[in-house]
Design a protein around this motif. Structure first.
Motif, mmCIF file in Angstrom:
data_model
loop_
_atom_site.group_PDB
_atom_site.id
_atom_site.type_symbol
_atom_site.label_atom_id
_atom_site.label_comp_id
_atom_site.label_asym_id
_atom_site.label_seq_id
_atom_site.Cartn_x
_atom_site.Cartn_y
_atom_site.Cartn_z
ATOM 1 N N GLU A 93 59.790 90.391 63.832
ATOM 2 C CA GLU A 93 61.102 90.560 63.240
ATOM 3 C C GLU A 93 61.407 89.416 62.304
ATOM 4 O O GLU A 93 62.285 89.500 61.484
ATOM 5 N N ALA A 94 60.665 88.352 62.490
ATOM 6 C CA ALA A 94 60.987 87.133 61.779
ATOM 7 C C ALA A 94 61.023 87.257 60.254
ATOM 8 O O ALA A 94 61.939 86.721 59.650
ATOM 9 N N PRO A 95 60.070 87.930 59.621
ATOM 10 C CA PRO A 95 60.016 87.877 58.163
ATOM 11 C C PRO A 95 61.314 88.270 57.468
ATOM 12 O O PRO A 95 61.735 87.594 56.530
ATOM 13 N N ALA A 96 61.972 89.347 57.935
ATOM 14 C CA ALA A 96 63.208 89.761 57.285
ATOM 15 C C ALA A 96 64.267 88.665 57.405
ATOM 16 O O ALA A 96 64.977 88.365 56.447
ATOM 17 N N GLY A 97 64.326 88.079 58.585
ATOM 18 C CA GLY A 97 65.292 87.004 58.796
ATOM 19 C C GLY A 97 64.954 85.767 57.989
ATOM 20 O O GLY A 97 65.838 85.120 57.431
ATOM 21 N N LEU A 98 63.665 85.471 57.933
ATOM 22 C CA LEU A 98 63.225 84.318 57.143
ATOM 23 C C LEU A 98 63.587 84.529 55.683
ATOM 24 O O LEU A 98 64.106 83.639 55.009
ATOM 25 N N PHE A 99 63.309 85.733 55.216
ATOM 26 C CA PHE A 99 63.614 86.060 53.829
ATOM 27 C C PHE A 99 65.111 85.880 53.576
ATOM 28 O O PHE A 99 65.519 85.242 52.604
ATOM 29 N N ALA A 100 65.926 86.429 54.493
ATOM 30 C CA ALA A 100 67.374 86.378 54.297
ATOM 31 C C ALA A 100 67.904 84.946 54.321
ATOM 32 O O ALA A 100 68.752 84.577 53.506
ATOM 33 N N ARG A 105 66.069 81.926 54.122
ATOM 34 C CA ARG A 105 65.427 80.948 53.231
ATOM 35 C C ARG A 105 65.696 81.251 51.767
ATOM 36 O O ARG A 105 65.912 80.355 50.968
ATOM 37 N N CYS A 106 65.660 82.520 51.416
ATOM 38 C CA CYS A 106 65.675 82.860 49.993
ATOM 39 C C CYS A 106 67.083 82.961 49.418
ATOM 40 O O CYS A 106 67.247 83.285 48.249
ATOM 41 N N SER A 107 68.099 82.703 50.237
ATOM 42 C CA SER A 107 69.459 82.758 49.706
ATOM 43 C C SER A 107 70.081 81.370 49.657
ATOM 44 O O SER A 107 71.285 81.239 49.511
ATOM 45 N N VAL A 118 56.540 82.870 45.973
ATOM 46 C CA VAL A 118 57.046 82.364 47.257
ATOM 47 C C VAL A 118 56.587 80.917 47.481
ATOM 48 O O VAL A 118 57.356 80.080 47.949
ATOM 49 N N LEU A 119 55.339 80.643 47.097
ATOM 50 C CA LEU A 119 54.849 79.269 47.245
ATOM 51 C C LEU A 119 55.666 78.315 46.383
ATOM 52 O O LEU A 119 56.015 77.216 46.800
ATOM 53 N N LYS A 120 55.991 78.768 45.162
ATOM 54 C CA LYS A 120 56.788 77.925 44.265
ATOM 55 C C LYS A 120 58.177 77.691 44.856
ATOM 56 O O LYS A 120 58.664 76.570 44.887
ATOM 57 N N MET A 121 58.791 78.765 45.345
ATOM 58 C CA MET A 121 60.126 78.646 45.931
ATOM 59 C C MET A 121 60.084 77.729 47.163
ATOM 60 O O MET A 121 60.996 76.947 47.396
ATOM 61 N N ASN A 122 59.019 77.856 47.931
ATOM 62 C CA ASN A 122 58.897 77.019 49.129
ATOM 63 C C ASN A 122 58.775 75.549 48.729
ATOM 64 O O ASN A 122 59.307 74.671 49.402
ATOM 65 N N ARG A 125 65.733 71.497 51.799
ATOM 66 C CA ARG A 125 66.342 72.649 52.458
ATOM 67 C C ARG A 125 65.407 73.180 53.542
ATOM 68 O O ARG A 125 64.271 72.739 53.667
ATOM 69 N N LEU A 126 65.915 74.150 54.282
ATOM 70 C CA LEU A 126 65.043 74.844 55.228
ATOM 71 C C LEU A 126 63.897 75.441 54.449
ATOM 72 O O LEU A 126 64.100 76.061 53.406
ATOM 73 N N SER A 127 62.702 75.239 54.936
ATOM 74 C CA SER A 127 61.552 75.767 54.202
ATOM 75 C C SER A 127 60.691 76.598 55.140
ATOM 76 O O SER A 127 61.066 76.867 56.280
ATOM 77 N N LEU A 128 59.564 76.995 54.633
ATOM 78 C CA LEU A 128 58.678 77.887 55.382
ATOM 79 C C LEU A 128 57.373 77.174 55.708
ATOM 80 O O LEU A 128 56.871 76.414 54.887
ATOM 81 N N THR A 129 56.832 77.462 56.870
ATOM 82 C CA THR A 129 55.467 77.010 57.135
ATOM 83 C C THR A 129 54.540 77.900 56.317
ATOM 84 O O THR A 129 54.964 78.932 55.793
#
Ligand code: HEC
Length: 115
Positions: free
Chosen positions: A52-59, A61-63, A83-87, A95-99
């Motif tokens: 379930e995580a990806p949708a939440g991560l997207f919501a 992290r990407c906002s 996505v790598l650039k945004m990360n 900010r909160l980022s992604l592994t």
């Protein structure tokens, strides 16, 4: 003629250790995003096996900087790079980022859900 004796081994060792210690202290002082936020260690995996995580991560992290991006069609490779650039931006701005694994999940989520 070079009359100065070369550094003795123990002296060189001391200097190296001192430099390493100073560098380490600097690293500790510099504030930065701490990688291991106390997130739940394992991602929530739904009954379908899809996380379930990806949708939440997207919501979440990407906002952080702009509105949630419209998922207009791009090639998977383009999304991966984006996505790598945004990360990278997220890390640079603390900010909160992604592994790496999460970045892959988000990329897959986007590719599967794009228009
Ligand atoms: C740290 C701030 C920040 C975060 C978080 C962020 N973005 Fe961005 N985004 C930007 C900036 C700045 C731009 C414009 C500059 C650029 O494109 O490099 C941008 C532009 C974009 C664009 C348009 C770029 C283009 O080439 O058309 C898309 C799509 C996008 N972001 C998607 C995302 C996605 C997906 C995420 C989450 C993985 C995300 N952004 C998270 C800062 C951010």
């Amino acid at each position: 003629m070079n009359s100065r004796p070369p550094l003795s081994n123990s002296r060189a060792l001391l200097i190296t250790a001192g430099a390493a210690a100073a560098f380490f202290i600097l690293l500790m002082i510099i504030p930065g995003p701490h990688k291991n936020r106390t997130n739940s260690p394992s991602p929530a995996v739904g009954p379908t096996g899809s996380t379930e995580a990806p949708a939440g991560l997207f919501a979440t992290r990407c906002s952080q900087c702009h509105g949630l991006p419209a998922l207009t069609h791009r090639s998977p490779e383009d999304w991966r790079i984006l996505v790598l650039k945004m990360n990278r931006y997220m890390k640079q701005t603390g900010r909160l980022s992604l592994t790496d694994a999460q970045a892959q999940e988000v990329t897959r989520y986007i590719v599967e859900n794009q228009k």
